[in-house]
Design an enzyme around this catalytic site. Structure first.
Site: not given
Ligand code: FAD
Ligand code: NAP
Ligand code: SF4
Length: 682
Positions: A171, A173, A221, A259, A346
């Protein structure tokens, strides 16, 4: 134990003789720095963490890297082992692992020029691209003392009760820095010819073996594929492996990539077991066992690697953070209960880089075993949970496990919430495993699951629950510009969940995690790199024959063409994607660069009409119209608390978790952690 599963995993579950020890199976828990090594009470917490993995059946555990002296620290005051007082502190760990029938080796790691402190040293005075500190070149005397420090560290590990050491030679090191011309420009007996450059590694092993005797494992390693210019050739790697065996190594573990390499080697877009072919080429060259590693995250994958003759043993590191019982579940035919590592980095690697205690996105108990404790309840409560996303799933399963009577509602027809969109992103296919895991946990813990049922406040009040947990997630944020409801405009949910048609030229508003994921989804063509090893190797310019020096020199990466033209934007200044994960953000940026995605910071959005998206570049104060077919809004989210106020006003016991609680900086790591912590306390 069910003998049937020994039939299913005949190679994985077979004992392996390593040096003087017979390991119970072929799984090695790879080295991971957790951050517990340096905190008060950390060794007791490490003991609980490792003991849980030993109890779960891991064959051989390797600790996080421990420095043999101060210069080898990874960061100031990082853990080191060089005297008897320090050695005695390790007893709590080794005793705990042995009490569970496990075996454990200590990794000896000298960081060399990767040390993030002013005392760092290296074979030559060449700064690494990933540390701000320029190393001092080691004198002949310093090299001699460093070899002695490695030997002393191994002796102290033996005194501390370890079954052996892993000498970290990969890696990028210190030892690796001696081996490669990239970092070794010396012209004395430690540099120049290959024979001279590997002298440091061989002296360490030879003298360590002489000092510790034969009843102690020495793992080396070995960097089998450096993935940097100026790395080793395959012939050189084989030569070194043979000499390491002669010098007294008991088993060789595979290291892939320095790395500083600009090629992803363990992130989620890297296919499973994508480097076992490298170890396979070494099989037969030495007579000691070989361990392979990288993206082996399920027992079936591990079994296939071993059955195909790619290695004698498999290393899995993060998969044991995600599920300490992975081996025992495989043995008992409970594979569908395995909490699979989705390789997101993460909570493990990203935490290590931020000096935070490591954990796991899918298993918040990892490294917090003494803090998040699940106890059966004396008086079960009736609990309604609304939302079966990561937060609601984590809460429901944990609360039901404790004995509560839990009903989980979701308006959707499937569990998973936003993870159902995440798993559609090319390279993020692994995310479906988390949904599978929770689905099985719901069954096992007896949660009453009600899908396709949108709950209102009245519905919930009628149920007369003791507690109501709102895990209702988020609403996509509106951006309040003219034309926001124009047919060209789509929310990210409409693109990913509803799979609405998208034109050939697209503007993406917002460049957070979702903006990047949507852009990858929209530009992607061909096979996903996450699913195909040949595609992954081609797209990242890795020589599948491993003839090129370092596995990459002179190899041109070939990228499949973009599906459409995408322009990404943000309002703030600076590089797009700068807030993405430390260990994965650069991969997303590189992937989109390969797809020629244009990235515009410092933009004001003016309006959308039939001509397209009107913007003002705030740096130049110039307005322009982006002639696009669609504008996709990925501008963050706001909490969905639609039910909260009326429930509260009616006197119900209401809790908010996940996105419903706080949408800013929300990710699944926080959602699952919050759900789990509430469940163990309710
Ligand atoms: P949600 O996942 O939004 O779940 C809420 C649920 O509540 C939904 O299933 C909805 O149907 C249900 N619901 C709402 N209102 C009602 C109601 N009145 N009655 C019954 N059901 C209801 N996070 C990461 O950490 N790493 C990532 O790489 C990552 N990638 C992502 C990629 C994408 C494209 C997206 C969209 C999100 C990603 N996220 C990622 C974000 C992550 O998925 C969210 O942070 C997470 O799902 C939030 O979890 P939650 O349980 O709070 O809400
Ligand atoms: P986010 O990370 O908070 O990004 C929001 C984006 O929207 C920013 O680029 C912001 O940039 C812009 N924005 C905010 N307010 C705005 C407004 N009023 N008008 C126009 N642009 C605006 O949120 P997200 O992309 O929705 O992701 C949600 C969460 O999911 C994130 O916190 C992330 O951790 C998680 N997630 C993680 C991964 C991963 O790979 N780890 C992947 C997907 C999602 P400006 O304010 O500069 O415009
Ligand atoms: Fe790390 Fe857990 Fe994500 Fe695997 S699932 S990469 S152990 S945070």
């Amino acid at each position: 134990m069910d003998p049937l599963n020994h039939d299913k995993y005949p190679n994985l579950l077979r004992p392996l003789q390593v040096g003087h020890i017979t390991l119970r199976n072929r799984t090695l828990m790879g080295s991971m720095h957790t951050g517990l090594e340096e905190v008060r009470g950390g060794f007791e917490r490490l003991a609980a963490y490792f003991a849980e993995r030993a109890r779960g059946g891991v064959g051989l555990i390797v600790t996080g890297g421990v420095s043999p002296n101060r210069e080898g620290w990874l960061k100031p005051f990082a853990v080191k082992l060089s005297n008897e007082r320090e050695a005695r502190k390790h007893r709590v760990i080794t005793d705990a692992v042995h009490a569970e029938g496990g075996a454990i080796c200590l990794q000896v790691l000298h960081s060399g020029r990767y040390g993030y402190h002013p005392l760092c040293v290296a074979p030559s005075k060449i700064k690494s691209p990933i540390s701000m500190f320029k190393p001092r070149a080691m004198s002949d005397r310093k090299i001699e003392k460093t070899i002695q420090a490695f030997v002393r560290c191994a002796e102290m590990a033996k005194l501390g009760g370890y079954d052996g050491v892993e000498i970290m030679g990969s890696e990028g090191y210190l030892i690796n820095q001696f081996i490669a011309t990239r970092t070794n420009h010396r012209d004395d007996r430690w540099g120049g010819t290959y024979e001279n450059r590997i002298r440091f590694a061989l002296e360490i092993v030879r003298r360590t073996r002489a000092a510790v005797g034969s009843d102690f494992i020495i793992i080396f390693r070995l960097s089998m594929l450096d993935l940097v210019d100026g790395g080793s050739t395959w012939d050189e790697v084989v030569t070194l492996a043979k000499l390491l065996e002669e010098a007294g190594v008991s088993i060789i573990n595979t290291g892939i990539g320095w790395h500083e390499a600009r090629i992803p080697t363990i992130a989620t877009m890297v296919p499973r077991a994508s480097f076992s072919w490298v170890t396979q080429r070494m099989m037969g060259e030495v007579s000691i066992p070989l361990v392979t590693s990288n993206r082996i995250n399920m027992p079936g994958v591990a079994e296939r690697v071993l059955a195909d003759g790619h290695a004698d043993m498999v290393s899995m590191a993060r998969p044991f953070l995600a599920d300490p019982e992975l081996v025992v579940k495989a043995e008992q035919g409970r594979e569908d209960e395995i909490n699979t590592c989705i390789a997101c980095n993460q909570a493990c690697l990203d935490h290590a880089f931020k000096n935070k205690i490591a954990s796991c996105l899918v298993n918040p108990r990892a490294c917090h075993e003494t803090e998040i404790v699940s106890k059966k309840v004396a008086q079960p409560k009736r609990i309604a949970v609304v939302g079966a996303g990561p937060a609601g799933l984590a809460f429901s399963t944990e609360a039901a496990e404790r004995g509560h009577d839990v009903t989980l509602f979701d308006a959707a027809s499937e569990i998973g919430g936003q993870f159902n969109m995440a798993k559609k992103i090319p390279g993020k296919e692994e995310f479906h495993e988390t949904i599978r895991y929770f689905g099985r946990r719901l069954e096992l813990t007896g949660v009453s699951l009600k899908l396709g049922q949108r709950q209102s406040a009245d519905d919930l009040l009628e149920g007369a629950y003791d507690e109501i947990v709102l895990a209702t997630g988020v609403h996509p944020r509106r951006i309040n510009i003219d034309g926001e409801d124009h047919p060209k405009v789509l929310k990210y949910t409409e693109v990913l969940a509803e799979e609405r048609e998208v034109g050939d030229k697209v503007a993406v508003i917002g460049s957070g995690g979702i903006g990047f994921d949507v852009s990858e989804y929209l530009t992607h063509t061909g096979e996903s790199t996450g699913l195909s090893i040949p595609t992954y190797l081609t797209e990242w310019g890795i020589d599948p024959e491993n003839v090129a020096r370092g596995g990459i020199e002179g190899v041109e990466a070939e990228h499949s063409p973009a599906a459409r033209e995408v322009i990404m934007m943000q309002r703030s200044e600076g590089r797009l994607g700068s807030r993405l994960g430390k260990t994965t953000g650069w991969i997303h940026r590189a992937t989109l660069k390969h797809k020629s995605v244009e990235m515009l910071p410092n933009v004001e959005y003016l309006k959308v009409d039939d001509r397209g998206l009107h913007i003002r570049n705030k740096s130049t104060d110039r307005e322009e119209v982006l002639d696009v077919d669609n504008v996709i809004i990925c501008a963050g989210q706001i909490p969905n608390r639609d039910l909260f106020d009326s429930l509260r006003a009616s006197g119900a016991n209401v809790h908010l978790i996940g996105g419903a609680d706080e949408a800013a900086e929300l990710d699944a790591k926080r959602a699952i952690d919050q759900g789990t912590r509430l469940a163990v306390s309710i």
